[in-house]
Scaffold this motif. Structure first.
Motif, PDB file in Angstrom:
ATOM      1  N   PRO A 191       0.833  -1.208   0.000  1.00 41.94           N
ATOM      2  CA  PRO A 191       0.000   0.000   0.000  1.00 41.94           C
ATOM      3  C   PRO A 191       0.864   1.251   0.000  1.00 41.94           C
ATOM      4  CG  PRO A 191      -0.772  -1.583   1.632  1.00 41.94           C
ATOM      5  CD  PRO A 191       0.549  -2.084   1.140  1.00 41.94           C
ATOM      6  N   PRO A 192       0.399   2.320  -0.593  1.00 46.94           N
ATOM      7  CA  PRO A 192       1.222   3.532  -0.688  1.00 46.94           C
ATOM      8  C   PRO A 192       1.227   4.334   0.606  1.00 46.94           C
ATOM      9  CG  PRO A 192      -0.897   3.884  -1.738  1.00 46.94           C
ATOM     10  CD  PRO A 192      -0.883   2.447  -1.310  1.00 46.94           C
ATOM     11  N   GLY A 193       2.231   5.220   0.724  1.00 47.13           N
ATOM     12  CA  GLY A 193       2.276   6.215   1.792  1.00 47.13           C
ATOM     13  C   GLY A 193       2.436   5.644   3.178  1.00 47.13           C
ATOM     14  N   LEU A 194       1.912   6.398   4.156  1.00 46.87           N
ATOM     15  CA  LEU A 194       2.043   6.026   5.561  1.00 46.87           C
ATOM     16  C   LEU A 194       1.328   4.715   5.861  1.00 46.87           C
ATOM     17  CD1 LEU A 194       3.300   7.131   8.170  1.00 46.87           C
ATOM     18  CD2 LEU A 194       1.100   8.204   8.682  1.00 46.87           C
ATOM     19  N   ARG A 195       0.213   4.501   5.194  1.00 48.89           N
ATOM     20  CA  ARG A 195      -0.509   3.244   5.395  1.00 48.89           C
ATOM     21  C   ARG A 195       0.367   2.059   5.021  1.00 48.89           C
ATOM     22  NH1 ARG A 195      -3.932   0.637   1.530  1.00 48.89           N
ATOM     23  NH2 ARG A 195      -5.099  -1.078   2.483  1.00 48.89           N
ATOM     24  N   GLY A 196       1.119   2.193   3.947  1.00 48.82           N
ATOM     25  CA  GLY A 196       2.007   1.115   3.543  1.00 48.82           C
ATOM     26  C   GLY A 196       3.106   0.858   4.551  1.00 48.82           C
ATOM     27  N   PHE A 197       3.592   1.920   5.206  1.00 56.22           N
ATOM     28  CA  PHE A 197       4.655   1.748   6.190  1.00 56.22           C
ATOM     29  C   PHE A 197       4.195   0.881   7.350  1.00 56.22           C
ATOM     30  CE2 PHE A 197       6.924   3.042  10.032  1.00 56.22           C
ATOM     31  CZ  PHE A 197       8.237   2.856   9.635  1.00 56.22           C
ATOM     32  N   PHE A 198       2.948   1.043   7.780  1.00 59.67           N
ATOM     33  CA  PHE A 198       2.461   0.309   8.946  1.00 59.67           C
ATOM     34  C   PHE A 198       1.788  -1.018   8.592  1.00 59.67           C
ATOM     35  CE2 PHE A 198       2.680   4.627  10.726  1.00 59.67           C
ATOM     36  CZ  PHE A 198       3.404   4.360  11.861  1.00 59.67           C
TER      37      PHE A 198
END
Length: 836
Positions: free
Chosen positions: A19-26
């Motif tokens: 997933p892209p962005g901050l959502r992808g990080f978590f």
């Protein structure tokens, strides 16, 4: 037609994208993302640890320097060693393996992606907890080895508790990553990649992962014993109450010396890939290198007393460990001669990775020579705790790990990022690092032989070591300049370096057949391996079964993440595994663990209980998400013939469950052997059994009931292509019986403890009894958790096969309960009356 194929390929890749962005990080669980995080985090800790080393070398640049106080020096010394050993070396190696292994063995991901990212969060939280000590002015200062009694409640403040909690979280992550690696190498290799065709890196990481489980669990146990002594008042290390401070050294070095080879062996494996590619010749003596790796891993477990020659052990013991310490150099020598023969037989190119490889050979051989010297008990007694040992240690660790790390980063950076690192920056960094290293640490051999003790923050001018120490400090700053140059070159290449071709070095292993960087799925078309060097080999005929697997998985399936499974020995097609999709759930139980640690450290126990609640909720939510993902459509056999859900050793869950049983068994055995060590050495050990034979027998009987119930329930299922629910009642009944058995065991353990009337603060035997009963309780909670997962599957699934498989895993978990019960019974009822 071509357009339809392109659309299908795009759909296939899309399901593997993070997933892209901050959502992808978590939420991302893809192995390349997790491996990248491991390596970046570990390298950041490495730079911090290097800064701490620079501050210490500045203090030691001249006699009677007041740049640092004694307290500050001890804090920096402790955190430098802790950072390099626990927060950089092992995590970076496991991060490299997490990223590289699926590419090298032809898999689309690691077998347990969510567990993989859970391990990373535990590691990150453990590291942040350790460095949070600077914020509260409670920096650990008892040394990275934490010898008692200096680390005990009498001499160390709350900072030592921070060290123990942070270290334990990092070690939990290391053991978890080892389980991932074991299952990955054994079960997810490409079809045709039999054991004799595995890359050396895969062989090495398999050996290292087993070594981590056997050697790192004793350190977790030792940390628990010390924390109990500090917080509860137990007597494991209290000599006046049957304990022994020497027990800590035994447990620590049972971990500590194998850890040297946990660092060296992957570094050597990197050399076994870098040297053949840049010498343009196959690795000479591959079978002997594999045997040397395995022998080194096994022998490393019998060398821990190498660090304890001056502790007053019997001469016969010292003779045995001297022989073992010298003998292990033979296995390392086999690898070195194989690399030299490969260089001699090939056409070496002096690329940057090759220069670091040559620097590794020179440096490690020098460290090995001094290693043979300190392996002698008579010589070691003269240089023990002097700078000679510091020099030897860094020659082995930096020579055996850091040079290979730099070679690996330069070698695989195009694969990681799709960019090439500047050659001139690479040459300059190698020159600075190589010269700076030897200028820093070679003079320490002299200062050690001249009598300069290690771990001191200053020295007198009359010792005559001021000039040599100043040269060491200059060398440290030269080396730091090289590391900085290399780091800047990597970052610049990542952002603005020239585009890398798919295979810039002419590699021989599978990762160089993928794009640079590799696509999200790694292998849209699963490779079939027919040679040890698949990219250098001439095309051969492919068995029909292997070709069938490749066709079945070719850009398929397009709705869920799936990777092939193969047999352990010959890598013949053996099924498929469902790969987890992105989710935030793994961070929740990891967050619960750090909240528990914070609550215990601050002694605000409601916070600790809140952390337990968070961890439990996270595990339940995680389990629920797994079952929602594993519906009937997503677990359909791939190509109609490669089952995703299978019984026994065909299922990756079966392998993971047995690995966890081994972890618990090693932990329980460590506690039992610790009790035996204390019994042998204590002069006032109680010569009486625990005195609860009926209750103890009832615990064992209840464990058998839980095991048989889950096994019986796992046999009740219909075939996987049916959706009947005729076994629902049997599954729920079996799980219910097992859960009742678990509750009964927990109640019996409490009753045994209450009836025994033991005071864990009075004597080490009482402390051991408490801990063994607690270990049984932990095993029961593990089994109960596995059983609850089966209940969740039964409630959410219409099919019978899925809950039957989870009951099979629960039955394996109950085996751990039975094993810990047997070991505890031996320790509490047999050892006290044994004739020693």
């Amino acid at each position: 037609m071509a357009q339809d194929m392109a659309i299908s390929a795009a759909e296939f890749e899309r399901i593997y994208d993070k997933p892209p962005g901050l959502r992808g990080f978590f939420t991302s669980v893809q192995h390349k993302a997790v491996g990248t995080r491991y390596m970046i985090t570990a390298f950041a800790f490495f730079l911090i640890g290097g800064l701490e080393a620079m501050l210490m070398r500045t203090q030691l640049a001249k006699p009677q320097n007041d740049f640092l106080s004694a307290e500050s020096y001890n804090e920096l010394f402790t955190m430098h060693g802790t950072t390099m050993m626990f927060l950089f070396a092992i995590p970076f190696i496991e991060g490299l393996a997490t990223y590289l292994l699926p590419l090298q063995i032809g898999a689309r991901d690691m077998p347990f992606p969510r567990y993989n990212v859970f391990n990373y969060w535990c590691y990150l939280f453990g590291g942040l907890l350790l460095y949070g000590s600077f914020l509260v002015d409670l920096v650990p200062d008892a040394g990275w080895f934490a010898y008692v009694p200096l680390s005990g409640p009498e001499f160390a403040d709350k900072s030592m508790d921070i060290w123990l909690f942070g270290l334990t979280l990092a070690e939990i992550a290391a053991v978890g990553a080892a389980i991932e690696i074991i299952v990955s190498v054994l079960k997810t290799r490409a079809p045709g990649m039999s054991l004799d065709k595995m890359p050396i890196f895969a062989w090495t990481m398999l050996s290292v992962a087993v070594l981590i489980i056997v050697a790192f669990v004793p350190l977790i146990v030792a940390s628990l014993l010390l924390e109990l002594d500090r917080s509860v008042g137990t007597a494991f290390f209290n000599q006046d109450a049957g304990g022994d401070p020497l027990l800590w050294q035994h447990l620590f070095w049972i971990f500590g010396h194998p850890e040297v080879y946990v660092m060296f062996l992957p570094g050597a494996a990197v050399m076994s890939h870098v040297i053949p590619i840049h010498a343009r010749h196959r690795l000479v003596a591959y079978p002997f290198v594999v045997v040397a790796v395995i022998v080194t891993a096994i022998m490393s477990l019998g060398l821990w007393v190498h660090h304890m020659y001056v502790t007053g052990l019997p001469p016969l013991t010292l003779t045995f460990f001297t022989a073992a310490s010298m003998s292990i150099s033979l296995a390392s020598g086999v690898q070195i001669f194989a690399w030299i023969s490969t260089l001699w037989s090939g056409r070496p190119r002096l690329t940057v990775p090759m220069l670091f490889a040559l620097g590794f050979i020179i440096t490690f051989v020098a460290g090995g020579i001094t290693g043979v010297m300190v392996a002698s008990a008579s010589f070691d007694s003269q240089v023990h705790d002097t700078y000679f040992v510091v020099a030897h240690f860094h020659y082995v660790i930096i020579g055996g790990l850091l040079f290979p790390v730099f070679a690996a980063l330069y070698h695989w950076w195009p694969k990681f990022t799709g960019r090439m690192v500047n050659d001139m920056a690479g040459y300059a960094s190698f020159a600075l690092i190589f010269l700076g290293f030897h200028l820093t640490f070679f003079p320490m051999h002299l200062t050690g032989l001249w009598g300069l003790p290690r771990r001191v923050y200053t020295y007198d001018v009359y010792m005559g070591v001021d000039v040599v120490n100043f040269l060491s400090t200059i060398g440290a700053f030269v080396m730091a300049a090289g590391v900085l140059t290399f780091s800047v070159a990597l970052v610049y290449a990542w952002r603005r370096g020239r585009r890398a071709p798919q295979d810039p070095w002419g590699g021989d292993t599978l990762e160089w057949a993928t794009d640079s960087p590799a696509s999200s799925s790694n292998w849209p078309t699963i490779p079939v391996v027919t040679d040890r060097h698949p990219l250098w080999a001439k095309p051969r005929g492919i068995p029909e079964s292997h070709e069938g697997m490749r066709e079945a998985f070719d850009h398929r399936p397009t709705t869920v993440r799936v990777s092939p499974l193969t047999t352990v020995l010959s890598a013949a097609p053996d099924g498929a595994m469902r790969l987890a999709a992105p989710t935030v759930w793994p961070i929740v139980p990891a967050g619960g663990l750090i909240v528990i640690a914070l609550g215990l450290l601050t002694e605000v126990y409601p916070v600790a209980f809140a952390g337990i609640a968070v961890a439990v909720i996270g595990l339940l939510g995680w389990s629920r998400r797994v079952e929602l993902d594993n519906d009937e459509a997503s677990t359909a056999p791939v190509g109609g013939r490669y089952s995703i859900e299978a019984r026994g050793s065909k299922a990756i869950g079966w392998w993971a469950a047995w690995c966890l049983v081994v972890v618990l068994t090693v932990g329980a055995a460590t506690i039992v052997l610790s009790a035996l060590f204390l019994q042998v050495n204590a002069g006032n050990w109680p010569q009486e059994p625990l005195g609860a034979p009926l209750l103890t027998a009832a615990v064992g009987l209840s464990a058998v009931v839980g095991l048989l119930a889950c096994w019986w329930g796992s046999r009740h299922r219909v075939t996987q292509d049916q959706t009947a629910t005729g076994s629902r009642r049997a599954h729920l009944m079996a799980a219910g019986i097992a859960l009742v058995a678990g509750v009964v065991i927990l109640a019996l353990l409490l009753l045994i403890w209450a009836q025994a009337g033991r005071d864990p603060t009075a004597h080490a035997y009482d402390s051991s009894v408490m801990l063994l009963l607690g270990t049984q309780a932990l095993a029961v909670l593990f089994a109960v958790g596995a059983t609850v997962a089966a209940v969740i599957a039964r409630v959410l699934q219409a099919r019978d096969l899925r809950p039957a498989l989870l009951l099979q895993n629960a039955a394996i978990a109950w085996v751990a309960v039975l094993i810990t019960w047997v070991l505890s019974w031996v320790a509490t009822d047999l050892l006290p009356v044994a004739v020693i």
